[in-house]
Design a protein around this motif. Sequence first.
Motif, PDB file in Angstrom:
ATOM      1  N   ARG A  86       0.972  -1.269  -0.190  1.00 32.62           N
ATOM      2  CA  ARG A  86      -0.154   0.080  -0.013  1.00 32.62           C
ATOM      3  C   ARG A  86       1.010   1.138  -0.034  1.00 32.62           C
ATOM      4  N   GLU A  87       2.037   1.296   0.869  1.00 32.88           N
ATOM      5  CA  GLU A  87       2.720   2.222   0.975  1.00 32.88           C
ATOM      6  C   GLU A  87       4.242   1.689   0.852  1.00 32.88           C
ATOM      7  N   GLY A  88       5.003   2.073  -0.301  1.00 30.14           N
ATOM      8  CA  GLY A  88       6.276   1.675  -0.344  1.00 30.14           C
ATOM      9  C   GLY A  88       7.142   2.211  -1.522  1.00 30.14           C
ATOM     10  N   THR A  89       7.995   1.364  -2.055  1.00 32.47           N
ATOM     11  CA  THR A  89       8.693   1.879  -3.307  1.00 32.47           C
ATOM     12  C   THR A  89       8.702   0.743  -4.312  1.00 32.47           C
ATOM     13  N   ALA A  90       9.094   0.956  -5.444  1.00 30.67           N
ATOM     14  CA  ALA A  90       9.106   0.181  -6.507  1.00 30.67           C
ATOM     15  C   ALA A  90      10.401   0.525  -7.290  1.00 30.67           C
ATOM     16  N   ARG A  91      10.847  -0.611  -8.069  1.00 33.46           N
ATOM     17  CA  ARG A  91      12.229  -0.162  -9.085  1.00 33.46           C
ATOM     18  C   ARG A  91      12.039  -0.913 -10.310  1.00 33.46           C
ATOM     19  N   ILE A  92      12.425  -0.124 -11.503  1.00 29.62           N
ATOM     20  CA  ILE A  92      12.476  -0.652 -12.529  1.00 29.62           C
ATOM     21  C   ILE A  92      13.805  -0.894 -13.188  1.00 29.62           C
ATOM     22  N   TYR A  93      14.401  -1.995 -13.555  1.00 31.69           N
ATOM     23  CA  TYR A  93      15.661  -2.162 -13.976  1.00 31.69           C
ATOM     24  C   TYR A  93      15.612  -2.798 -15.410  1.00 31.69           C
ATOM     25  N   ALA A  94      16.423  -2.060 -16.261  1.00 27.31           N
ATOM     26  CA  ALA A  94      16.696  -2.473 -17.647  1.00 27.31           C
ATOM     27  C   ALA A  94      18.095  -2.947 -17.663  1.00 27.31           C
ATOM     28  N   VAL A  95      18.376  -4.146 -17.936  1.00 28.50           N
ATOM     29  CA  VAL A  95      19.897  -4.742 -18.035  1.00 28.50           C
ATOM     30  C   VAL A  95      20.247  -4.875 -19.488  1.00 28.50           C
ATOM     31  N   TYR A  96      21.243  -4.416 -20.005  1.00 28.03           N
ATOM     32  CA  TYR A  96      21.730  -4.748 -21.462  1.00 28.03           C
ATOM     33  C   TYR A  96      22.424  -5.971 -21.396  1.00 28.03           C
ATOM     34  N   ASN A  97      21.850  -6.918 -22.272  1.00 26.69           N
ATOM     35  CA  ASN A  97      22.609  -8.232 -22.189  1.00 26.69           C
ATOM     36  C   ASN A  97      23.376  -8.437 -23.377  1.00 26.69           C
ATOM     37  N   LYS A  98      23.271  -7.982 -24.532  1.00 27.92           N
ATOM     38  CA  LYS A  98      24.107  -8.105 -25.801  1.00 27.92           C
ATOM     39  C   LYS A  98      25.224  -6.891 -26.028  1.00 27.92           C
ATOM     40  N   VAL A  99      26.182  -6.927 -25.136  1.00 22.30           N
ATOM     41  CA  VAL A  99      26.955  -5.652 -25.625  1.00 22.30           C
ATOM     42  C   VAL A  99      28.325  -5.972 -25.057  1.00 22.30           C
ATOM     43  N   GLY A 100      29.314  -5.840 -25.885  1.00 23.18           N
ATOM     44  CA  GLY A 100      30.737  -6.264 -25.425  1.00 23.18           C
ATOM     45  C   GLY A 100      31.188  -7.453 -25.621  1.00 23.18           C
ATOM     46  N   PHE A 101      32.543  -7.722 -25.102  1.00 17.30           N
ATOM     47  CA  PHE A 101      32.895  -9.100 -25.520  1.00 17.30           C
ATOM     48  C   PHE A 101      32.402 -10.176 -24.721  1.00 17.30           C
ATOM     49  N   TRP A 102      32.363  -9.680 -23.468  1.00 19.51           N
ATOM     50  CA  TRP A 102      31.837 -10.690 -22.300  1.00 19.51           C
ATOM     51  C   TRP A 102      30.372 -10.927 -22.158  1.00 19.51           C
ATOM     52  N   GLN A 103      29.790 -11.615 -23.294  1.00 18.26           N
ATOM     53  CA  GLN A 103      28.649 -11.945 -23.162  1.00 18.26           C
ATOM     54  C   GLN A 103      28.568 -13.502 -23.706  1.00 18.26           C
ATOM     55  N   SER A 104      27.691 -14.088 -23.256  1.00 15.02           N
ATOM     56  CA  SER A 104      27.696 -15.589 -23.665  1.00 15.02           C
ATOM     57  C   SER A 104      26.701 -15.772 -24.838  1.00 15.02           C
ATOM     58  N   ALA A 105      26.378 -17.026 -25.437  1.00 11.56           N
ATOM     59  CA  ALA A 105      25.841 -17.383 -26.793  1.00 11.56           C
ATOM     60  C   ALA A 105      24.630 -17.807 -26.264  1.00 11.56           C
ATOM     61  N   GLU A 106      23.942 -17.677 -25.077  1.00 12.11           N
ATOM     62  CA  GLU A 106      22.658 -18.028 -24.817  1.00 12.11           C
ATOM     63  C   GLU A 106      21.762 -17.267 -25.417  1.00 12.11           C
ATOM     64  N   ASN A 107      20.522 -17.948 -25.655  1.00 15.25           N
ATOM     65  CA  ASN A 107      19.269 -17.018 -26.389  1.00 15.25           C
ATOM     66  C   ASN A 107      18.732 -16.092 -25.127  1.00 15.25           C
ATOM     67  N   LEU A 108      19.117 -14.865 -25.161  1.00 16.37           N
ATOM     68  CA  LEU A 108      18.680 -13.924 -24.196  1.00 16.37           C
ATOM     69  C   LEU A 108      18.175 -12.920 -25.121  1.00 16.37           C
ATOM     70  N   PRO A 109      17.119 -12.125 -24.163  1.00 20.87           N
ATOM     71  CA  PRO A 109      16.719 -11.078 -24.876  1.00 20.87           C
ATOM     72  C   PRO A 109      17.868  -9.984 -25.090  1.00 20.87           C
ATOM     73  N   ASP A 110      17.730  -8.933 -25.900  1.00 20.12           N
ATOM     74  CA  ASP A 110      18.551  -7.884 -25.691  1.00 20.12           C
ATOM     75  C   ASP A 110      18.693  -6.955 -24.585  1.00 20.12           C
ATOM     76  N   VAL A 111      17.669  -6.908 -23.881  1.00 23.89           N
ATOM     77  CA  VAL A 111      17.524  -6.238 -22.537  1.00 23.89           C
ATOM     78  C   VAL A 111      16.673  -7.085 -21.594  1.00 23.89           C
ATOM     79  N   ASP A 112      17.191  -7.390 -20.529  1.00 22.52           N
ATOM     80  CA  ASP A 112      16.061  -7.958 -19.349  1.00 22.52           C
ATOM     81  C   ASP A 112      15.618  -6.823 -18.771  1.00 22.52           C
ATOM     82  N   LEU A 113      14.093  -6.813 -18.291  1.00 17.09           N
ATOM     83  CA  LEU A 113      13.552  -5.678 -17.589  1.00 17.09           C
ATOM     84  C   LEU A 113      13.118  -6.633 -16.134  1.00 17.09           C
ATOM     85  N   LEU A 114      13.433  -6.052 -15.070  1.00 23.07           N
ATOM     86  CA  LEU A 114      13.088  -6.503 -13.897  1.00 23.07           C
ATOM     87  C   LEU A 114      12.222  -5.510 -13.138  1.00 23.07           C
TER      88      LEU A 114
END
Length: 240
Positions: A86-114
């Motif tokens: 009822r009374e509190g806080t909320a957060r929205i996170y957007a994490v960029y998955n597909k950028v730079g050298f240190w990424q995996s070959a997993e089937n991930l979306p470009d960005v995760d939304l949490l």
Amino acid sequence: MIHRYISHNGLIVPVEQAHLSPGQAGLLNGWGLFTTMRVFRGEPFAFERHWKRLQKDAGRTRTPFSFDSAEVRSNLRELIQRNDVREGTARIYAVYNKVGFWQSAENLPDVDLLLFTAGLPSYREPVRLSLCENSRHAASPLAGVKVTSWIFNVWTLQGAQQRGFDEALLLNERGEIAECTAANVFCARDGRVLTPPLASGCLEGVTRGISVNSRIDGLIKLGITARARSAHLRLRRACR
């Protein structure tokens, strides 16, 4: 502390069941965005303003951001109900998955939304502020962007608290007041509310924006005007 349920890419799950991978490059290098909003009477406050800032920051950081605001807002409301907030806080996170050298070959979306919810942080009055010089770089091309690489803020806050303070007042390279580690700064003086301008390197806070645009009924009824102004040591002394 965050609540039991979170939303991960639109799916609400217990936090222990959420799956994040070290192959998400932005998760480990801090390439991501976030925003924190108030939950008031079960509703996310000023969601549209938070969303517009996320879109603006995504453009500045070259982070893909193709999410639908109506869908995310609906999902956030569902999460708020699930966690019975009822009374509190909320957060929205957007994490960029597909950028730079240190990424995996997993089937991930470009960005995760949490999406997370939590209670209200506790504050005491009066607040004791530590003064931290050279803690904001106003000339940085990413000044004012709310990114997930947040270590400087939490590290500075922890240091201030270890020295007996509640928060830290951050100065930029010109010695001007910019903001605190997790809040904008306001100085009430002679019927005016002063706050540092965006040129100081501060975050474009949602409440700050509402105040500067004079859209708070309380300020209008009291005859108080709000404006941005650079603040050096003389103003800091005057506002004690």
